[in-house]
Write a protein that holds these residues in place. Sequence first.
Motif, mmCIF file in Angstrom:
data_model
loop_
_atom_site.group_PDB
_atom_site.id
_atom_site.type_symbol
_atom_site.label_atom_id
_atom_site.label_comp_id
_atom_site.label_asym_id
_atom_site.label_seq_id
_atom_site.Cartn_x
_atom_site.Cartn_y
_atom_site.Cartn_z
ATOM 1 N N VAL A 285 63.845 11.796 51.252
ATOM 2 C CA VAL A 285 63.796 10.483 51.986
ATOM 3 C C VAL A 285 62.375 10.079 52.225
ATOM 4 N N ARG A 286 62.243 8.897 52.182
ATOM 5 C CA ARG A 286 60.718 8.145 52.343
ATOM 6 C C ARG A 286 59.716 8.954 52.075
ATOM 7 N N VAL A 287 59.993 9.544 50.845
ATOM 8 C CA VAL A 287 58.696 10.410 50.114
ATOM 9 C C VAL A 287 57.983 9.600 49.004
ATOM 10 N N GLU A 288 56.991 9.044 49.632
ATOM 11 C CA GLU A 288 56.257 8.220 48.542
ATOM 12 C C GLU A 288 54.925 8.857 48.566
ATOM 13 N N LEU A 289 54.626 9.848 47.592
ATOM 14 C CA LEU A 289 53.537 10.622 47.562
ATOM 15 C C LEU A 289 52.425 10.137 46.604
ATOM 16 N N GLU B 225 64.757 27.053 60.851
ATOM 17 C CA GLU B 225 65.474 25.874 60.690
ATOM 18 C C GLU B 225 66.456 26.019 59.539
ATOM 19 N N THR B 226 67.622 25.340 59.697
ATOM 20 C CA THR B 226 68.537 25.127 58.476
ATOM 21 C C THR B 226 68.246 24.074 57.860
ATOM 22 N N ALA B 227 68.920 24.052 56.512
ATOM 23 C CA ALA B 227 68.388 23.224 55.255
ATOM 24 C C ALA B 227 68.229 21.831 55.545
ATOM 25 N N MET B 228 67.219 21.183 55.009
ATOM 26 C CA MET B 228 66.810 19.669 54.898
ATOM 27 C C MET B 228 66.678 18.996 56.433
ATOM 28 N N THR C 283 63.677 21.889 47.577
ATOM 29 C CA THR C 283 62.767 20.833 46.889
ATOM 30 C C THR C 283 62.575 19.648 47.756
ATOM 31 N N ASN C 284 63.436 19.098 48.168
ATOM 32 C CA ASN C 284 63.621 17.899 49.167
ATOM 33 C C ASN C 284 62.854 18.002 50.119
ATOM 34 N N THR C 285 62.806 19.510 50.937
ATOM 35 C CA THR C 285 62.279 19.635 52.274
ATOM 36 C C THR C 285 60.728 19.568 51.838
ATOM 37 N N LEU C 286 60.314 20.266 50.848
ATOM 38 C CA LEU C 286 58.944 20.664 50.306
ATOM 39 C C LEU C 286 58.109 19.193 50.385
ATOM 40 N N LEU C 287 59.005 18.400 49.643
ATOM 41 C CA LEU C 287 58.456 16.948 49.051
ATOM 42 C C LEU C 287 58.293 16.109 50.510
#
Length: 451
Positions: free
Chosen positions: A442-446, A191-194, A220-224
């Motif tokens: 995006v939409r990351v509410e951990l 997969e490419t980034a993000m 970082t964004n992808t991992l979150l």
Amino acid sequence: MSVAGAAADRARLPIVVIGAGPVGLAAAAHLIERGESFVLLEAGATVAAAVREWAHVRLFSPWSIVTDSAAVRLLEATGWPAPDAAALPFGHELVSDYLEPLAALPAIAAALRLNTEVLAVTRDGADKTRSRRRDRSPFVLRVRDADGVVEELAARAVIDASGTWRTPNPIGAGGLPPLGSEADGVSALLETAMPDVLGPARARFAGRSVAVVGSGHSATNTLLALATLARDEPETRLHWVIRGASAARSYGSDADELPARGAIGSRLRRLVESGAITLHERFGITALEELDGALRVHGRRAGEPVTLDVDRLVAATGFRPDLGVLRELRIELDDIVEAPRALAPLIDPNLHSCGSVPAHGEAELRHPEGDVYIVGMKSYGRAPTFLLATGYEQVRSVVARLAGDHESARLVQLVLPETGVCNTDDAGDAGGDACCADPAPVRVELSLSRP
């Protein structure tokens, strides 16, 4: 304007801007304010084509610093409703609330050519080796439209704001694609980034073992986002692969002057410390192998072979400039960073510290080939942490110079928010990662806390 007869009246030719993303459109806005004629070329079918590919990502920079001053002045004159200056927009909001209205202004719309790919830039009748009367010759851009029709355009100056999104860095430890990466069975698992793992791409990741490679903001964004997916799909297993000895730089700092940027690093640290993400440090990828529909990642750590088995791999190791179209021009770039030579020491990840970049403009972006400039993310070459505010000041200065206002071109002002993290021994690894235009998840509410 066609090339025929252009050499006789170069001063009347337009300035050609390559790329209708945020920085290219800002250049257009400054050219309008200066009364300069221009043509804006965009390879995609729409303006901001690259931004649309990370539309699901929230920027960590507020509206106040992701909009250009000249663009805002032009928009406000039409009654444009300015967004809340302190809000953090998503990529799709940057497009719909700012870039699309900007591109729709009559003066920009009339100069905009979509689906127009620049194949090469040269001087009329003079290849790179010819010096006689070179500076008097117009530039010639060979372009191709969506129907495959090739033509040539003449220009008195060229501003290359085409970005780097289409040329990601390979994930191999030596800067090359790993052995086996082009095999059909392997490429289908990359997969490419993000990717939008909480949206259209969800089915490819839910319940799978996923490796994210890279230590920059796109990783970082992808991992979150994947951690949020794993909360709902507990079978999802996450691996984070970096070639450096420590992830400290990726974790950022509470002292970051962009709080949202610092916060995403803090969240990532907590996920690693809790075991939700398995971190693989000093992992230099050498080869990829498809095994029964899964992916075996081969690498070396401290000279010893290591492997990691996953279902999918996200390559988030940053981007590099495509310099091929400028091959016939006399461009002077730093050997390491591939940025303009005077700019390179200011942004080189081996030297650059704490996220601060000194003010720079036309003088630092100048090349031996007069009146051609690389701006925006492409001007950073392989260096990371480009911010839109940097690109806006670059084009303001460049356009002032092209308009003959040398004093304004020299008076550059750029105050960037510092990261609060200074160089570590992993500067080389950090230098391999970059992000598009200030993204945060995006939409990351951990549950542990929320590009």
